[in-house]
Design a protein around this motif. Structure first.
Motif, short mmCIF file in Angstrom:
data_model
loop_
_atom_site.label_atom_id
_atom_site.label_comp_id
_atom_site.label_asym_id
_atom_site.label_seq_id
_atom_site.Cartn_x
_atom_site.Cartn_y
_atom_site.Cartn_z
N SER A 101 36.05 4.49 -50.98
CA SER A 101 35.69 3.15 -51.03
C SER A 101 35.38 2.65 -52.38
O SER A 101 34.19 3.16 -53.12
CB SER A 101 35.65 2.46 -50.08
OG SER A 101 33.86 2.32 -50.23
N SER A 102 36.02 1.68 -52.57
CA SER A 102 35.85 1.69 -54.60
C SER A 102 35.58 -0.66 -54.02
O SER A 102 36.85 -0.93 -53.25
CB SER A 102 36.94 1.48 -55.05
OG SER A 102 38.02 2.60 -54.97
N SER A 103 35.13 -0.62 -55.11
CA SER A 103 34.67 -2.05 -55.17
C SER A 103 36.06 -3.12 -55.41
O SER A 103 36.55 -2.42 -56.75
CB SER A 103 33.48 -3.27 -55.56
OG SER A 103 33.50 -2.56 -56.73
N VAL A 104 36.12 -4.19 -55.15
CA VAL A 104 37.02 -5.17 -56.02
C VAL A 104 36.79 -5.63 -57.21
O VAL A 104 37.62 -5.24 -58.34
CB VAL A 104 37.87 -6.03 -55.25
CG1 VAL A 104 38.85 -7.35 -56.00
CG2 VAL A 104 38.34 -5.91 -53.91
N GLN A 105 35.92 -5.44 -57.07
CA GLN A 105 35.49 -6.03 -58.71
C GLN A 105 34.68 -4.84 -59.94
O GLN A 105 34.76 -4.22 -59.31
CB GLN A 105 33.48 -6.24 -58.31
CG GLN A 105 32.90 -7.25 -59.56
CD GLN A 105 31.35 -7.85 -59.24
OE1 GLN A 105 30.79 -6.86 -58.74
NE2 GLN A 105 29.88 -7.78 -60.72
N ARG A 148 26.04 5.60 -52.41
CA ARG A 148 26.21 4.42 -52.91
C ARG A 148 25.90 4.15 -54.06
O ARG A 148 25.49 3.79 -54.26
CB ARG A 148 26.34 3.38 -51.50
CG ARG A 148 27.02 3.57 -49.98
CD ARG A 148 26.62 2.92 -49.16
NE ARG A 148 27.13 3.72 -48.18
CZ ARG A 148 26.88 4.44 -47.53
NH1 ARG A 148 25.65 5.21 -47.55
NH2 ARG A 148 27.86 4.69 -46.55
N ALA A 149 27.40 4.86 -55.17
CA ALA A 149 26.78 4.28 -56.62
C ALA A 149 26.89 2.39 -57.25
O ALA A 149 28.05 2.20 -56.67
CB ALA A 149 27.31 5.15 -57.25
N ARG A 150 26.37 2.28 -57.77
CA ARG A 150 27.05 0.66 -58.14
C ARG A 150 26.73 0.74 -60.34
O ARG A 150 26.04 1.94 -60.19
CB ARG A 150 25.90 -0.66 -57.81
CG ARG A 150 24.34 0.27 -57.77
CD ARG A 150 23.67 -0.61 -57.38
NE ARG A 150 23.24 -2.00 -58.04
CZ ARG A 150 22.47 -1.64 -59.21
NH1 ARG A 150 21.70 -1.39 -59.20
NH2 ARG A 150 22.51 -3.14 -60.11
N GLY A 151 27.19 -0.32 -61.02
CA GLY A 151 27.14 -0.34 -62.47
C GLY A 151 27.12 0.69 -62.91
O GLY A 151 27.89 1.89 -62.81
N TYR A 152 26.05 1.33 -63.66
CA TYR A 152 26.36 2.64 -65.20
C TYR A 152 26.81 4.01 -63.98
O TYR A 152 27.78 4.45 -64.10
CB TYR A 152 25.28 2.91 -65.38
CG TYR A 152 25.29 3.75 -66.30
CD1 TYR A 152 26.00 3.75 -67.71
CD2 TYR A 152 24.11 4.67 -66.34
CE1 TYR A 152 26.27 5.16 -68.67
CE2 TYR A 152 24.29 5.54 -67.76
CZ TYR A 152 25.66 6.15 -68.21
OH TYR A 152 25.22 7.02 -69.36
N PHE A 153 26.28 4.35 -62.84
CA PHE A 153 25.86 5.53 -62.40
C PHE A 153 27.70 5.36 -61.58
O PHE A 153 27.97 6.28 -61.96
CB PHE A 153 25.07 5.38 -61.57
CG PHE A 153 24.97 6.73 -60.15
CD1 PHE A 153 25.04 8.04 -61.46
CD2 PHE A 153 25.07 6.40 -59.13
CE1 PHE A 153 25.24 9.20 -59.91
CE2 PHE A 153 24.89 8.08 -58.18
CZ PHE A 153 25.32 9.40 -58.92
N ALA A 154 28.33 3.98 -60.61
CA ALA A 154 29.81 4.24 -60.62
C ALA A 154 30.32 4.89 -61.25
O ALA A 154 31.70 6.23 -61.33
CB ALA A 154 29.78 2.91 -60.26
N ILE A 155 30.04 4.35 -62.49
CA ILE A 155 30.86 4.60 -64.12
C ILE A 155 30.61 5.96 -64.32
O ILE A 155 31.85 6.84 -64.27
CB ILE A 155 30.40 3.55 -65.03
CG1 ILE A 155 30.99 2.35 -65.07
CG2 ILE A 155 31.05 4.16 -66.25
CD1 ILE A 155 31.34 1.32 -65.69
N VAL A 156 30.19 6.36 -64.02
CA VAL A 156 29.76 7.60 -64.27
C VAL A 156 30.36 8.53 -63.50
O VAL A 156 31.32 9.48 -63.82
CB VAL A 156 28.70 8.20 -64.63
CG1 VAL A 156 28.22 9.66 -64.51
CG2 VAL A 156 27.41 7.80 -65.75
#
Ligand code: CO
Length: 188
Positions: A101-105, A148-156
């Motif tokens: 799953s991925s956030s809309v944001q 469950r990754a957010r921000g920089y880690f989610a981008i990587v």
């Protein structure tokens, strides 16, 4: 396999655009060895002495296709700050990782992205999801995991998983409008 800045495949090599296939579990010794070598590369690449001596370019992640192997293997070591402002390191040896799953944001790095397989500069925002859930087998922990990754880690993670599809970060940049206004985006 010798992995250094000379042996890593660059974007002038058609292989970098190939699809990576899922890997059979339990891992073969060959696949486990390769994934461990990818992880060692990332770890050593940020050590000033080793990286100088062994011709490593600093990285937070590398995928198997970047050494010419079409398998869904990727190693990441990301230093970030968590929700509470504490330093945290995310280190994984991922087998068959997939985004569930991925956030809309959205989120993007203000200074743009880089890649071991890309030599030229490609300025511009690479707009991705601000949060993703990734399921995988992790060789470091030797178990199936949910990240469950957010921000920089989610981008990587999104950057590395793009490599499985032959997608490079600059494919996401519109040359006519490289720094778009993205409503509600998290700027990192
Ligand atoms: Co890359």
């Amino acid at each position: 396999m010798l992995i250094n800045n000379d042996t890593i495949i660059k974007d002038d090599n058609a292989l970098i655009r190939e699809q990576s296939e899922p890997v059979k579990l339990p891992l073969s010794n060959e696949d486990a060895d390769l994934l461990e070598q990818l992880y060692e590369y990332v770890k050593d690449s940020t050590d000033p002495e080793i990286s100088e001596k062994e011709n490593l370019r600093a990285a937070v992640g590398i995928s198997a296709i970047q050494v010419g192997v079409k398998k869904q293997l990727t190693a990441v070591i990301v230093h970030d700050v968590d929700k509470n402002g504490n330093d945290v390191t995310y280190a994984y040896e991922l087998v068959n990782p997939r985004i569930t799953s991925s956030s809309v944001q959205k989120a993007y790095l203000e200074s743009g992205e880089g890649c071991l397989s890309v030599v030229e500069d490609h300025p511009g925002y690479v707009v991705r999801s601000a949060r993703v859930t990734v399921k995988a087998y992790d060789l470091l922990q030797k178990k199936d995991i949910t990240i469950r990754a957010r921000g920089y880690f989610a981008i990587v993670l999104q950057h590395e998983l793009d490599h499985f599809k032959g997608i490079l970060f600059y494919d996401h940049i519109d040359p006519k409008n490289p720094t778009p206004n993205v409503p509600n985006a998290q700027v990192i």
